[in-house]
Design an enzyme around this catalytic site. Sequence first.
Site, short mmCIF file in Angstrom:
data_model
loop_
_atom_site.label_atom_id
_atom_site.label_comp_id
_atom_site.label_asym_id
_atom_site.label_seq_id
_atom_site.Cartn_x
_atom_site.Cartn_y
_atom_site.Cartn_z
N ARG A 28 -27.63 2.98 -0.04
CA ARG A 28 -28.79 2.14 -0.36
C ARG A 28 -29.10 2.16 -1.85
O ARG A 28 -29.05 3.21 -2.49
CB ARG A 28 -30.02 2.59 0.45
CG ARG A 28 -29.84 2.34 1.94
CD ARG A 28 -31.10 2.58 2.75
NE ARG A 28 -30.80 2.51 4.17
CZ ARG A 28 -30.73 1.38 4.89
NH1 ARG A 28 -31.00 0.23 4.30
NH2 ARG A 28 -30.43 1.40 6.17
N ASP A 29 -29.40 0.96 -2.37
CA ASP A 29 -29.75 0.82 -3.78
C ASP A 29 -31.07 1.54 -4.05
O ASP A 29 -32.02 1.43 -3.28
CB ASP A 29 -29.86 -0.66 -4.14
CG ASP A 29 -29.87 -0.90 -5.64
OD1 ASP A 29 -28.92 -1.51 -6.15
OD2 ASP A 29 -30.85 -0.47 -6.31
N ASN A 86 -22.05 -8.43 -9.97
CA ASN A 86 -22.41 -8.72 -11.35
C ASN A 86 -21.31 -8.21 -12.28
O ASN A 86 -20.77 -7.13 -12.05
CB ASN A 86 -23.73 -8.04 -11.71
CG ASN A 86 -24.89 -8.52 -10.86
OD1 ASN A 86 -24.95 -9.70 -10.51
ND2 ASN A 86 -25.80 -7.63 -10.52
N VAL A 95 -24.19 -0.75 -14.01
CA VAL A 95 -23.36 0.41 -13.65
C VAL A 95 -21.91 -0.05 -13.62
O VAL A 95 -21.56 -0.98 -12.87
CB VAL A 95 -23.78 1.01 -12.30
CG1 VAL A 95 -22.87 2.18 -11.93
CG2 VAL A 95 -25.24 1.47 -12.33
N HIS A 99 -19.07 -2.90 -7.79
CA HIS A 99 -19.85 -2.79 -6.56
C HIS A 99 -20.28 -4.16 -6.06
O HIS A 99 -20.51 -5.07 -6.85
CB HIS A 99 -21.08 -1.90 -6.76
CG HIS A 99 -21.91 -2.25 -7.96
ND1 HIS A 99 -21.56 -1.84 -9.23
CD2 HIS A 99 -23.05 -2.96 -8.09
CE1 HIS A 99 -22.47 -2.28 -10.10
NE2 HIS A 99 -23.37 -2.97 -9.43
N HIS A 101 -23.25 -5.96 -4.03
CA HIS A 101 -24.61 -5.84 -3.51
C HIS A 101 -24.68 -6.58 -2.17
O HIS A 101 -24.25 -7.73 -2.09
CB HIS A 101 -25.62 -6.51 -4.44
CG HIS A 101 -25.78 -5.87 -5.78
ND1 HIS A 101 -26.83 -5.05 -6.11
CD2 HIS A 101 -25.02 -5.96 -6.91
CE1 HIS A 101 -26.72 -4.66 -7.37
NE2 HIS A 101 -25.63 -5.20 -7.89
P1 DGP Z 1 -25.74 -3.81 -11.30
O1 DGP Z 1 -26.94 -4.22 -12.09
O2 DGP Z 1 -25.07 -4.99 -10.59
O3 DGP Z 1 -24.77 -2.99 -12.11
O4 DGP Z 1 -26.30 -2.90 -10.13
C1 DGP Z 1 -26.46 -1.52 -10.25
C2 DGP Z 1 -27.40 -1.08 -9.15
O5 DGP Z 1 -27.29 0.32 -9.02
C3 DGP Z 1 -28.86 -1.39 -9.41
O6 DGP Z 1 -29.32 -2.33 -8.44
C4 DGP Z 1 -29.57 -0.06 -9.25
C5 DGP Z 1 -28.55 0.82 -8.63
N1 DGP Z 1 -28.58 2.20 -9.04
C6 DGP Z 1 -28.58 2.66 -10.32
N2 DGP Z 1 -28.59 4.01 -10.32
C7 DGP Z 1 -28.57 4.39 -9.01
C8 DGP Z 1 -28.56 5.67 -8.37
O7 DGP Z 1 -28.55 6.74 -8.98
N3 DGP Z 1 -28.56 5.66 -7.01
C9 DGP Z 1 -28.55 4.51 -6.27
N4 DGP Z 1 -28.55 4.63 -4.94
N5 DGP Z 1 -28.55 3.30 -6.86
C10 DGP Z 1 -28.56 3.25 -8.20
#
Ligand code: DGP
Length: 113
Positions: A28-29, A86, A95, A99, A101
């Site tokens: 989960r995000d 993205n 990140v 990935h 979403h």
């Molecule tokens: P993007 O912006 O497409 O690179 O999405 C990165 C996503 O990663 C963003 O929606 C927030 C999520 N995210 C960042 N750090 C963490 C983390 O430590 N744990 C989790 N579960 N999600 C994270």
Amino acid sequence: MNCLFCKIVNGEINSDIVYQDDKVLAFRDVNPQAPTHILIIPKTHISTLNDLEESNASLMGLLPITAQKLAKELGFADDGYRVVMNCNNHGGQTVFHIHLHLLGGRQMAWPPG
Ligand code: DGP
């Protein structure tokens, strides 16, 4: 390698894991943008869409397959959902471990922001 999602794969950082097998991890995000917001990643490190090679095709195919399985399990497949990748700055990637979403549980808008 100092990659946040590799640390999640390795268990160095905790996450709310909803699915994993030997190739794929779904969790989960931390900053959900929908009632259900799950990130689906390959366990091997690939930084961005720009780094994909033909040899990654079957691995990457597992990401949308995992998304549709989770959407069915979580009960929003028929209502519909959105999957997003993205890439780099203009795509909003923050990140740099590739990935997908999976966003579900509400009406999505188009065009995206
Ligand atoms: P993007 O912006 O497409 O690179 O999405 C990165 C996503 O990663 C963003 O929606 C927030 C999520 N995210 C960042 N750090 C963490 C983390 O430590 N744990 C989790 N579960 N999600 C994270």
